[in-house]
Write a protein that holds these residues in place. Structure first.
Motif, mmCIF file in Angstrom:
data_model
loop_
_atom_site.group_PDB
_atom_site.id
_atom_site.type_symbol
_atom_site.label_atom_id
_atom_site.label_comp_id
_atom_site.label_asym_id
_atom_site.label_seq_id
_atom_site.Cartn_x
_atom_site.Cartn_y
_atom_site.Cartn_z
ATOM 1 N N GLY A 52 8.006 -14.473 6.256
ATOM 2 C CA GLY A 52 7.901 -13.588 5.092
ATOM 3 C C GLY A 52 9.252 -13.238 4.491
ATOM 4 O O GLY A 52 9.357 -12.310 3.684
ATOM 5 N N ALA A 93 5.545 -11.669 -0.948
ATOM 6 C CA ALA A 93 6.328 -11.484 0.281
ATOM 7 C C ALA A 93 7.201 -10.235 0.138
ATOM 8 O O ALA A 93 7.304 -9.417 1.048
ATOM 9 N N LYS A 94 7.805 -10.087 -1.024
ATOM 10 C CA LYS A 94 8.640 -8.928 -1.317
ATOM 11 C C LYS A 94 7.802 -7.645 -1.267
ATOM 12 O O LYS A 94 8.212 -6.650 -0.678
ATOM 13 N N ARG A 115 6.212 -1.882 4.035
ATOM 14 C CA ARG A 115 6.656 -1.647 5.418
ATOM 15 C C ARG A 115 7.988 -0.900 5.418
ATOM 16 O O ARG A 115 8.196 0.032 6.207
ATOM 17 N N ASP A 116 8.881 -1.320 4.520
ATOM 18 C CA ASP A 116 10.196 -0.683 4.428
ATOM 19 C C ASP A 116 10.051 0.794 4.042
ATOM 20 O O ASP A 116 10.731 1.665 4.596
ATOM 21 N N ASN A 139 6.745 -6.588 2.366
ATOM 22 C CA ASN A 139 7.829 -5.978 3.130
ATOM 23 C C ASN A 139 8.255 -4.645 2.531
ATOM 24 O O ASN A 139 8.713 -3.757 3.247
ATOM 25 N N MET A 140 8.088 -4.490 1.219
ATOM 26 C CA MET A 140 8.448 -3.221 0.562
ATOM 27 C C MET A 140 7.639 -2.082 1.154
ATOM 28 O O MET A 140 8.185 -1.052 1.526
ATOM 29 N N ARG A 174 8.969 2.787 7.027
ATOM 30 C CA ARG A 174 10.071 3.023 7.970
ATOM 31 C C ARG A 174 11.037 4.072 7.434
ATOM 32 O O ARG A 174 11.492 4.955 8.155
ATOM 33 N N TYR A 219 5.707 -10.666 -6.619
ATOM 34 C CA TYR A 219 6.193 -11.464 -5.494
ATOM 35 C C TYR A 219 5.614 -10.914 -4.200
ATOM 36 O O TYR A 219 6.115 -9.916 -3.662
ATOM 37 N N TYR A 221 12.266 -13.378 2.020
ATOM 38 C CA TYR A 221 12.308 -13.673 0.581
ATOM 39 C C TYR A 221 13.675 -13.386 -0.010
ATOM 40 O O TYR A 221 13.858 -13.425 -1.234
#
Lengths: 203, 203
Positions: free
Chosen positions: B173, A60-61, A67-68, A64-65, A71, A58, B175
């Motif tokens: 983005g 999009a997931k 990026r997460d 962002n993972m 952070r 996935y 999800y």
């Protein structure tokens, strides 16, 4: 008296890396004993119909993972380098050899240090942890004799033990990494480590 | 000066419920302005090849999710009742009407209170939030005139606005729900609310 906590981790999992780098310190502060338990997510994902990590399936997931993770790593002051995803096998990495070696090393007091070295090879240095020389270096750096533990990593005993850990994880209802168990109570995700420790301290 | 935060939520999502019940208090304490933004996960899940919630598709994940929600609800002192999953449509609920009504109500100062009432109907009382009388009761309880806002909930304007919110979420983005955005920075999950607030306070 705090109940012991089992830390279920997968060397290919970046959230497992975050937990590995901090669990001994936070558990010691809480007075909770931790057992490190490597397993493989591959067979568990396969049983759910996935042929790779959901972060790869996935987009999009996955985006962002990363990026997460950046952070969170910053928040915990843990060094992190995004893997070069253009390299074949860069993510998720093949963690079978690392996990088998870990089972051998975890019978020694420096076992957790070996595991942290492997995680750092993967997520701080973006090295290929399926390579025997990378794993051997981690054994040496953690304080073991690489020839001994690499020999054990390739033995039938470790192969069977890893399969048993993975089967056990699946029977406990584990579906992702890291996971934490206290008796039959299951917590999923690095962000549930504190909750799991609190649970271990409950009467 | 803190940057504003957008709270993207889905009325069928139990983790959105946890955030909805606490976001105004924690954001006010942090001095961060929050915009409540309902959207639908259905079309986003469909684009990923899912025809329902991943918690329904993957049983191990779903089972632990309900347990995790119970533990988190207890931690936050938020009442929670597991939906009776034997009832057709119990999870995930059809949240289209609720989301359209919310868009109308959120132009009023009591909009967030309406949203909390809907979430409580779903996750504290296990009511069917696809039923107009349930939604009308939430409008009244929040301080609105139910006839007016129910009329708006069925209007073309709200239908189009909800579709636009959902398209917008997808372009950003998003999800899963809840999600939080601060400018283009995206945070996913109730457990990232504090991180998102910290981000909003950064220079």
């Amino acid at each position: 008296m705090a109940r012991p906590l089992t830390f279920w981790f997968e060397f290919a999992s970046p959230y497992s890396y975050l937990s590995a780098m901090r669990i001994d310190a936070v558990a010691e502060a809480a007075g909770v004993k931790v057992t490190w338990r490597p397993f493989l997510l591959g067979p568990i994902f396969k049983a759910q119909g996935w042929d790779t990590s959901p972060f790869s399936i996935y987009p999009a997931k996955g985006q962002n993972m990363w990026r997460d993770i950046e952070r969170r790593a910053e928040k915990y002051a843990v060094p992190f380098k995004r893997p070069d995803l253009s390299r074949a096998g860069a993510f998720p990495q093949n963690s079978v050899l690392a996990a088998r070696a870990a089972i051998a090393c975890l019978s020694e007091p420096w076992g957790p240090e070996f595991c942290r070295r492997v995680f750092r090879a993967a997520f701080e240095k973006d090295l290929d942890i399926s390579q025997p020389d990378v794993i051997a270096d981690c054994v040496e750096a953690a304080g073991g004799v690489d020839r001994i533990y690499m020999h054990m990593a390739y033995s039938h005993t470790q192969k069977v033990a890893l399969r048993e850990h993975t089967d056990h994880a699946q029977r406990l209802g584990i579906y992702g990494a890291p996971s934490f168990t206290v008796d039959s109570e299951l917590f999923w995700g690095d962000d549930r480590l504190e909750d799991a420790l609190e649970w271990a301290l409950r009467d």
